[in-house]
Design a protein around this motif. Structure first.
Motif, short mmCIF file in Angstrom:
data_model
loop_
_atom_site.label_atom_id
_atom_site.label_comp_id
_atom_site.label_asym_id
_atom_site.label_seq_id
_atom_site.Cartn_x
_atom_site.Cartn_y
_atom_site.Cartn_z
N SER A 59 0.85 -1.19 0.00
CA SER A 59 0.00 0.00 0.00
C SER A 59 0.89 1.24 0.00
N PRO A 60 0.30 2.40 -0.29
CA PRO A 60 1.08 3.63 -0.16
C PRO A 60 1.62 3.84 1.26
N ARG A 61 0.85 3.42 2.25
CA ARG A 61 1.34 3.57 3.63
C ARG A 61 2.58 2.73 3.89
N ALA A 62 2.56 1.48 3.39
CA ALA A 62 3.74 0.61 3.54
C ALA A 62 4.93 1.21 2.80
N TRP A 63 4.68 1.77 1.63
CA TRP A 63 5.72 2.43 0.86
C TRP A 63 6.27 3.64 1.63
N GLY A 64 5.38 4.43 2.21
CA GLY A 64 5.80 5.59 2.99
C GLY A 64 6.64 5.20 4.19
N ARG A 65 6.24 4.14 4.88
CA ARG A 65 7.02 3.67 6.03
C ARG A 65 8.41 3.20 5.59
N ALA A 66 8.47 2.49 4.45
CA ALA A 66 9.78 2.05 3.94
C ALA A 66 10.64 3.26 3.59
N GLY A 67 10.02 4.26 2.98
CA GLY A 67 10.75 5.49 2.65
C GLY A 67 11.23 6.22 3.89
N ASP A 68 10.40 6.26 4.93
CA ASP A 68 10.80 6.88 6.20
C ASP A 68 12.03 6.18 6.76
N ARG A 69 11.99 4.86 6.76
CA ARG A 69 13.10 4.10 7.33
C ARG A 69 14.37 4.31 6.51
N ALA A 70 14.23 4.34 5.19
CA ALA A 70 15.40 4.58 4.33
C ALA A 70 15.97 5.97 4.57
N LEU A 71 15.09 6.96 4.68
CA LEU A 71 15.54 8.33 4.93
C LEU A 71 16.24 8.46 6.28
N LEU A 72 15.66 7.87 7.30
CA LEU A 72 16.28 7.93 8.63
C LEU A 72 17.64 7.23 8.64
N ALA A 73 17.72 6.09 7.96
CA ALA A 73 19.00 5.39 7.89
C ALA A 73 20.02 6.22 7.11
N LEU A 74 19.60 6.83 6.03
CA LEU A 74 20.48 7.68 5.24
C LEU A 74 20.99 8.85 6.08
N ALA A 75 20.08 9.50 6.79
CA ALA A 75 20.47 10.62 7.65
C ALA A 75 21.42 10.15 8.74
N ARG A 76 21.14 8.99 9.32
CA ARG A 76 22.02 8.45 10.38
C ARG A 76 23.41 8.17 9.84
N LEU A 77 23.49 7.59 8.64
CA LEU A 77 24.79 7.32 8.04
C LEU A 77 25.56 8.61 7.80
N ASP A 78 24.87 9.64 7.37
CA ASP A 78 25.53 10.92 7.08
C ASP A 78 25.90 11.70 8.33
N MET A 79 25.14 11.50 9.42
CA MET A 79 25.33 12.32 10.61
C MET A 79 25.84 11.54 11.80
N ALA A 80 26.25 10.31 11.60
CA ALA A 80 26.62 9.43 12.72
C ALA A 80 27.60 10.08 13.69
N ASP A 81 28.57 10.80 13.17
CA ASP A 81 29.60 11.38 14.03
C ASP A 81 29.15 12.65 14.74
N SER A 82 28.04 13.22 14.34
CA SER A 82 27.66 14.52 14.91
C SER A 82 26.35 14.51 15.70
N ILE A 83 25.68 13.37 15.81
CA ILE A 83 24.38 13.34 16.51
C ILE A 83 24.53 13.75 17.97
#
Length: 188
Positions: free
Chosen positions: A94-118
């Motif tokens: 569903s679009p909701r499942a897609w949105g949740r997958a996108g949220d998780r991918a975005l959060l993981a991407l942000a975490r990878l980019d900001m790991a040293d500065s959180i």
């Protein structure tokens, strides 16, 4: 009555199990393919970006990363059918499942980019909160708005900190592709 309780409990556990599934490389790859397809549909993509911006305004947080907010905002629009057809074609329930997958991918991407500065950013937020509270030039309303923005940022950093290592591993090989399709840039 017992039957209804059993049905509700089963539904709840299925929902929890679905949300607990690890993000996989296949899911990330399908998400990227669906984003590329949706971006190619200019009339839809414009509607989607408007919904994403509107969801950020409603939350009063222009930094919100959550795609699921835009999906929810689109639920009653004509573009939702386009979104549903596309994401289902790419294997999302569903679009909701897609949105949740996108949220998780975005959060993981942000975490990878900001790991040293959180941690540093979290400490900076604590200092900012105190500075806002101590500043006599800000009205109570201004302080409240600034505190809300600080709280929102703190919640996002907390979510990034809690990204499972399996999500980070799934996203790592797709970092540049995700950044491209999400027009993502944290200044790196």
């Amino acid at each position: 009555m017992t039957r209804w309780i059993a049905i509700l409990c089963t539904g709840f556990f299925l929902l929890v199990a679905a949300n607990a599934q690890a993000l996989t490389g296949d899911t990330v790859s399908r998400f990227i393919a669906s984003m590329e397809e949706l971006q190619a549909n200019e009339s839809f993509y414009g509607q989607f970006m408007e919904a994403w911006e509107a969801s950020r305004e409603v939350q009063d947080d222009p930094r919100s990363l959550m795609l699921s907010d835009a999906v929810a905002f689109m639920a009653d629009t004509e573009g939702y059918a386009t979104l549903q057809a596309s994401v289902e074609k790419h294997g999302f329930d569903s679009p909701r499942a897609w949105g949740r997958a996108g949220d998780r991918a975005l959060l993981a991407l942000a975490r990878l980019d900001m790991a040293d500065s959180i941690s540093e950013m979290q400490e900076r937020l604590v200092r900012m909160r105190q500075e806002v509270n101590d500043n006599p030039r800000f009205s109570g309303e201004q302080k409240q708005r600034m505190q809300a923005m600080i709280d929102s940022t703190a919640r996002m950093l907390d979510r990034m900190e809690r990204v499972p290592s399996s999500d980070l591993e799934a996203v790592e090989p797709y970092r540049s592709e995700l950044k491209r399709v999400l027009e993502y840039d944290l200044g790196n």
